[in-house]
Write an enzyme that holds these catalytic residues in place. Structure first.
Site, PDB file in Angstrom:
ATOM      1  N   SER A  49       0.808  -1.217   0.000  1.00  0.00           N
ATOM      2  CA  SER A  49       0.000   0.000   0.000  1.00  0.00           C
ATOM      3  C   SER A  49       0.841   1.267   0.000  1.00  0.00           C
ATOM      4  CB  SER A  49      -0.942   0.000   1.214  1.00  0.00           C
ATOM      5  OG  SER A  49      -1.823  -1.102   1.168  1.00  0.00           O
ATOM      6  N   HIS A  80       0.105   3.376   4.719  1.00  0.00           N
ATOM      7  CA  HIS A  80      -0.721   4.045   3.718  1.00  0.00           C
ATOM      8  C   HIS A  80      -0.495   5.552   3.743  1.00  0.00           C
ATOM      9  CE1 HIS A  80      -2.640   0.223   4.627  1.00  0.00           C
ATOM     10  NE2 HIS A  80      -3.383   0.303   3.527  1.00  0.00           N
TER      11      HIS A  80
END
Length: 366
Positions: free
Chosen positions: A240, A305
């Site tokens: 991610s 993220h």
């Protein structure tokens, strides 16, 4: 005598006015500025002699960016085919794909046309494809080994792999990058793989493997380091960090060049990308705070993220801003790169000293 005097006076006045006009720097600069704006307003650079281009380029020195100066120097190159890329007819499937990608990623018509004329699929977009294939292969291997495809992270042997980042094993430097090949489950892999292919492959076709690889790796490294600084007891898995760096950089580039982007359904596409990112991020947050299957080891962190998004909105935007201009010629690139390097160094020192100074209670090694 009076007639001669009166007739000579206007001539002197006219000559004086011409001299004043020619010697006025404000008027001269205004005249040059009009010529520059006329040239810049045309999408396709016209053909002109070498002396004309040199003269125009001299006028533009210190007035426009390096990329535009280079466009002026290349102005003698005749673009192929129609003046507008949309007017091209008789295109094959591969050429239509290149044209579609040009409109999806580049904001200026002249850039799109030059990219369409010069792209040859050599080399192909191999980097993102290779990373995706490796991620799928590793996932399938552990799916068979752990006999689990959904929520693999709940398997007691999941973190025993040499790939994921674990705070107890943070001295093993390769884990700050290799964690991208491990995913918590098929749902995690599917969302990352979809965004990685739909955004990463077109960007690599336009900007090349070097630029896209730089943004991707910086996002991956920033993700694991951000976790080691802010969520010190949690492991990290998944790609991610790199995926969010690419997607956020692309979305920011579209927003900043909104009027120039001619991609179809751009608002809908942006909304879908944000929905996919939100769903994947929300799932990561839920999993992090969900009771772990094997306490006291927590579930993987979601901070990676956020690290990827920060890299995409800073370094990534600069890298993707102009596909022709070299990175070493962009001062803003060096500013963000130095800031990023400083963050990496601070995070390294944090990992060396902060854990013992703060007496952090780490989960047992896998």
């Amino acid at each position: 005598m009076e007639e001669e005097s009166s007739s000579s006076s206007p001539k002197m006045t006219s000559g004086t006015r011409e001299t004043a006009v020619n010697s006025s720097p404000a008027v001269a600069a205004h005249s040059e500025g009009e010529e520059i704006e006329v040239l810049e307003s045309t999408d396709v650079v016209p053909t002109a002699s070498e002396e004309q281009w040199k003269s125009m380029f001299d006028k533009m020195t210190n007035k426009r960016s390096n990329s535009f100066r280079r466009a002026i120097l290349q102005g003698g190159r005749q673009l192929k085919g129609c003046s507008s890329l949309r007017d091209e007819v008789g295109l094959g499937l591969s050429q239509r794909l290149v044209r579609h990608i040009a409109y999806e990623t580049l904001p200026r018509e002249v850039d799109r046309k030059w990219y369409f004329d010069s792209y040859t699929y050599c080399p192909p977009p191999w980097l993102i494809l290779a990373i995706t294939i490796a991620e799928v292969a590793v996932f399938m291997y552990y799916g068979v080994k752990l006999d689990r495809l959904v929520l693999q992270v709940s398997s007691p042997s999941f973190l025993k792999s040499p790939l994921p980042y674990h705070p107890q094993l943070r001295a093993q430097g390769w884990r700050y990058l290799s964690y991208i090949f491990m995913h918590t489950g098929i749902e995690h892999l599917s969302l990352n793989m979809a965004m990685q292919l739909l955004v990463g492959v077109p960007l690599e076709m336009v900007h090349g493997a070097t630029r896209i690889g730089l943004v991707y790796v910086c996002g991956v490294l920033a993700g694991s380091l951000a976790v080691s600084v802010t969520d010190m007891t949690a492991p990290v898995v998944g790609s991610s960090g790199g995926v969010y760096a690419l997607v956020s950089a692309h979305l920011a580039n579209v927003v900043m060049n909104w009027s120039g982007m001619k991609c179809q359904f751009k608002l809908f596409r942006m909304a879908m990308a944000l929905v996919c990112m939100s769903v994947e991020f929300g799932r990561a947050v839920w999993l992090r705070f969900y009771p772990p299957a094997f306490p006291p080891c927590p579930n993987p962190s979601f901070v990676a993220h956020l690290g990827g998004v920060v890299v995409g909105l800073t370094l990534g935007v600069v890298v993707l801003h102009n596909y022709e201009q070299k990175l070493q010629e962009q001062s803003l690139f060096w500013i963000f790169f130095c800031v990023y390097t400083l963050f990496v160094l601070c995070a390294v020192f944090w990992n060396i000293f902060a854990y013992s100074l703060l007496d952090v209670r780490l989960p047992p090694p896998p």
